[in-house]
Scaffold this motif. Structure first.
Motif, PDB file in Angstrom:
ATOM      1  N   ASN A 396       0.820  -1.311  -0.073  1.00  0.00           N
ATOM      2  CA  ASN A 396       0.190   0.128  -0.099  1.00  0.00           C
ATOM      3  C   ASN A 396       0.705   1.314  -0.009  1.00  0.00           C
ATOM      4  O   ASN A 396       0.137   2.339  -0.112  1.00  0.00           O
ATOM      5  N   THR A 397       2.250   1.056   0.137  1.00  0.00           N
ATOM      6  CA  THR A 397       3.022   2.326   0.280  1.00  0.00           C
ATOM      7  C   THR A 397       4.083   2.326  -0.909  1.00  0.00           C
ATOM      8  O   THR A 397       4.382   3.301  -1.457  1.00  0.00           O
ATOM      9  N   TRP A 398       4.499   1.286  -1.497  1.00  0.00           N
ATOM     10  CA  TRP A 398       5.709   1.063  -2.335  1.00  0.00           C
ATOM     11  C   TRP A 398       4.956   0.718  -3.562  1.00  0.00           C
ATOM     12  O   TRP A 398       4.935  -0.608  -3.698  1.00  0.00           O
ATOM     13  N   ILE A 399       4.787   1.588  -4.303  1.00  0.00           N
ATOM     14  CA  ILE A 399       4.211   1.053  -5.839  1.00  0.00           C
ATOM     15  C   ILE A 399       5.054   1.428  -6.964  1.00  0.00           C
ATOM     16  O   ILE A 399       5.684   2.596  -6.841  1.00  0.00           O
ATOM     17  N   PRO A 400       5.710   0.706  -7.709  1.00  0.00           N
ATOM     18  CA  PRO A 400       6.600   0.911  -8.569  1.00  0.00           C
ATOM     19  C   PRO A 400       5.882   1.989  -9.653  1.00  0.00           C
ATOM     20  O   PRO A 400       4.848   1.963  -9.860  1.00  0.00           O
ATOM     21  N   LEU A 401       6.805   2.655 -10.415  1.00  0.00           N
ATOM     22  CA  LEU A 401       6.341   3.773 -11.294  1.00  0.00           C
ATOM     23  C   LEU A 401       5.529   3.219 -12.420  1.00  0.00           C
ATOM     24  O   LEU A 401       4.520   3.848 -12.473  1.00  0.00           O
ATOM     25  N   TYR A 402       6.029   2.314 -13.050  1.00  0.00           N
ATOM     26  CA  TYR A 402       5.368   1.685 -14.174  1.00  0.00           C
ATOM     27  C   TYR A 402       3.953   1.226 -13.858  1.00  0.00           C
ATOM     28  O   TYR A 402       2.885   1.352 -14.407  1.00  0.00           O
ATOM     29  N   THR A 403       3.638   0.742 -12.566  1.00  0.00           N
ATOM     30  CA  THR A 403       2.586   0.325 -12.088  1.00  0.00           C
ATOM     31  C   THR A 403       1.493   1.438 -11.649  1.00  0.00           C
ATOM     32  O   THR A 403       0.291   1.343 -12.073  1.00  0.00           O
ATOM     33  N   MET A 404       2.111   2.451 -11.170  1.00  0.00           N
ATOM     34  CA  MET A 404       1.125   3.469 -10.741  1.00  0.00           C
ATOM     35  C   MET A 404       0.668   4.093 -12.054  1.00  0.00           C
ATOM     36  O   MET A 404      -0.484   4.502 -12.140  1.00  0.00           O
ATOM     37  N   VAL A 405       1.636   4.363 -13.077  1.00  0.00           N
ATOM     38  CA  VAL A 405       1.162   5.016 -14.434  1.00  0.00           C
ATOM     39  C   VAL A 405      -0.013   4.059 -15.165  1.00  0.00           C
ATOM     40  O   VAL A 405      -0.771   4.557 -15.581  1.00  0.00           O
ATOM     41  N   THR A 406       0.405   2.743 -15.289  1.00  0.00           N
ATOM     42  CA  THR A 406      -0.451   2.016 -16.178  1.00  0.00           C
ATOM     43  C   THR A 406      -1.455   1.062 -15.496  1.00  0.00           C
ATOM     44  O   THR A 406      -2.514   1.027 -16.075  1.00  0.00           O
ATOM     45  N   PHE A 407      -1.185   0.786 -14.143  1.00  0.00           N
ATOM     46  CA  PHE A 407      -2.288   0.112 -13.805  1.00  0.00           C
ATOM     47  C   PHE A 407      -3.095   0.719 -12.655  1.00  0.00           C
ATOM     48  O   PHE A 407      -3.710  -0.064 -11.673  1.00  0.00           O
ATOM     49  N   SER A 408      -3.082   1.946 -12.417  1.00  0.00           N
ATOM     50  CA  SER A 408      -4.083   2.880 -11.462  1.00  0.00           C
ATOM     51  C   SER A 408      -4.273   3.985 -12.170  1.00  0.00           C
ATOM     52  O   SER A 408      -3.871   4.553 -13.454  1.00  0.00           O
ATOM     53  N   ARG A 409      -5.129   4.950 -11.531  1.00  0.00           N
ATOM     54  CA  ARG A 409      -5.649   6.159 -11.955  1.00  0.00           C
ATOM     55  C   ARG A 409      -4.982   7.159 -11.092  1.00  0.00           C
ATOM     56  O   ARG A 409      -5.514   8.257 -11.174  1.00  0.00           O
TER      57      ARG A 409
END
Length: 474
Positions: A396-409
């Protein structure tokens, strides 16, 4: 629940029937507006060949959120989306290796631009309050009054229109944006990169199958240039060659082309076919790629820019379409917030969306470097393992950059801020005496003693990281 009666009789002109324009027309129709959609081209559903870009699209959660607004998410994915779960890296010796997008195995989806555009057109057409005007070119507009003049390119007659709102979704070379550029206090910049792209094709095999494993985005990274391939429903591959224009200029004979491919993409020659490679390469010229930034996106309560008209970006993060479709989602959310009061909606939209659009433009350029070069770097791969490791322990705290950009809003500019924060955390971790590096190195050790030591080191790392995260997050 949207109160459609509130917006009955309120006329909106949407300029441009591409992906964003057709989606926005459908979104506005759902809200009860009377929508007139003007397009310079004819109806692409009636064309054998659609001029312009045909590069495949990598659809992810932001684009899917837009399709969901008009009820097309399931249809697009079911009928045309091919999941891509990882990057498949092609080395010059013909070997390959997969790099998953994230630890959870989530996918992006390869979809055809024309297919999505046609489905959006048909969906917009299903609303009785949407009216199409094909073969009409915008030639002038009064942005304060909401008036526009179009040229019917078939009859050469001028058409004068007036609406409560003009929305420019007419692409990177937007005519509506040109009208805004004449005004004071309108910021605008554009930048061409010295690289172009050329589309090729890998056909299906003789028995009608994919020539490569289909559930991957295939990449041939070669430092200053690269080639990628996305799968199609008919078992072919859309191949895009990205490289500096000066290299294109140097390859001016079939012999030089084959030498270039033998040196850099030897495994692709037989898959494409020598004759087809030569024919397709010399039949077309490489497309230029441009980044456009501007601000604000609106004039008063009467004019607005969306999609590439507001923020054209290079295609290397696969977010151009996704960002444009998310524009429609964001505008819809802000309309809900302000009950369709355009005097509040448009300024709020500009203020909210501009920092995110500029952030993804910068990220897209960074990802070109990553795709064509960094994916072969040991440091890049090590950082990815560290990110996955920390994401496992602190999901819930450490989310890789690509995951944030591509798999979240997550808002794009916040993705960058969080990446900078992560970089700072890792710098602090390195100061504790290399525990992070040792722990990660020992994680894959075979012996029981090494495994026990790695567990102890990881426990210390986890304890330190927990304290650091607690102190850093506010």
């Amino acid at each position: 629940m949207i109160d459609q009666n509130r917006n009955q009789g309120r006329k909106v002109i949407v300029i441009g029937a591409g992906l964003v324009g057709t989606l926005e027309a459908g979104c506005l129709a759902r809200r009860g507006y009377e929508v007139h959609l003007y397009e310079y081209r004819g109806d692409i559903r009636k064309m054998d060949h659609v001029p312009g870009r045909s590069i495949n699209l990598a659809m992810s959660i932001r684009g899917l959120a837009g399709l969901r607004l008009v009820g097309l998410e399931d249809k697009i994915l079911r009928e045309h989306g091919i999941p891509m779960r990882a990057r498949m890296i092609h080395n010059t010796d013909g070997t390959t290796r997969a790099i998953p997008y994230n630890k959870d195995g989530k996918s992006i989806y390869s979809v055809g631009r024309r297919f999505v555009n046609e489905e959006l057109l048909t969906r917009a057409e299903s609303f009785p309050n949407v009216h199409f005007h094909f073969n009409h070119k915008l030639i002038s507009a009064n942005l304060d009054k909401g008036t526009a003049t179009f040229l019917n390119t078939i009859t050469q007659e001028e058409v004068h229109e007036e609406a409560e709102l003009l929305i420019g979704c007419d692409g990177a070379y937007s005519n509506l944006r040109k009208q805004m550029m004449k005004r004071s206090q309108f910021d605008y910049s554009q930048q061409y990169i010295p690289h172009g792209y050329l589309e090729l094709c890998i056909p299906a095999t003789t028995n009608g199958e994919f020539a490569m494993p289909p559930n991957y985005l295939h990449i041939w990274p070669r430092g200053k240039f690269m080639m990628i391939a996305l799968p199609n429903q008919d078992r072919t591959w859309t191949v895009s060659l990205f490289m500096p224009f000066e290299i294109y200029d140097e390859i001016n004979t079939p012999e030089l082309l084959l030498e270039f491919f033998k040196a850099n993409y030897p495994d692709a020659i037989d898959m494409i076919g020598r004759e087809r490679l030569i024919r397709d390469f010399f039949a077309n010229k490489p497309f230029a790629m441009i980044t456009v930034k501007c601000s604000p996106y609106h004039v008063g309560s009467t004019s607005l820019l969306m999609g590439d008209a507001a923020h054209a970006i290079v295609p290397f993060y696969g977010q151009g379409m996704n960002c444009g479709m998310e524009d429609c989602v964001v505008l819809n959310e802000i309309m809900d917030q302000y009950n369709d009061d355009l005097t509040q909606v448009l300024p709020a939209y500009s203020k909210h969306r501009n920092p995110d659009a500029e952030a993804i433009a910068d990220l897209a350029m960074y990802n070109y470097i990553e795709m064509r070069d960094l994916v072969n770097s040991k440091l890049f791969l090590m950082r990815k393992k560290v990110d996955d490791f920390l994401c496992f322990w602190f999901p819930n705290t450490w989310i890789p950059l690509y995951t944030m950009v591509t798999f979240s809003r997550e808002r794009y500019h916040l993705c960058i801020s969080k990446k900078k924060w992560q970089d700072e955390i890792l710098r602090k971790l390195l100061k504790v005496g290399g525990i992070a590096g040792i722990g990660m190195g020992m994680l894959f050790a075979k012996t029981e003693a090494a495994h026990a030591l790695s567990c102890a080191l990881i426990a210390r790392l986890t304890n330190f990281t927990s304290k650091t995260l607690a102190l850093t997050v506010r």
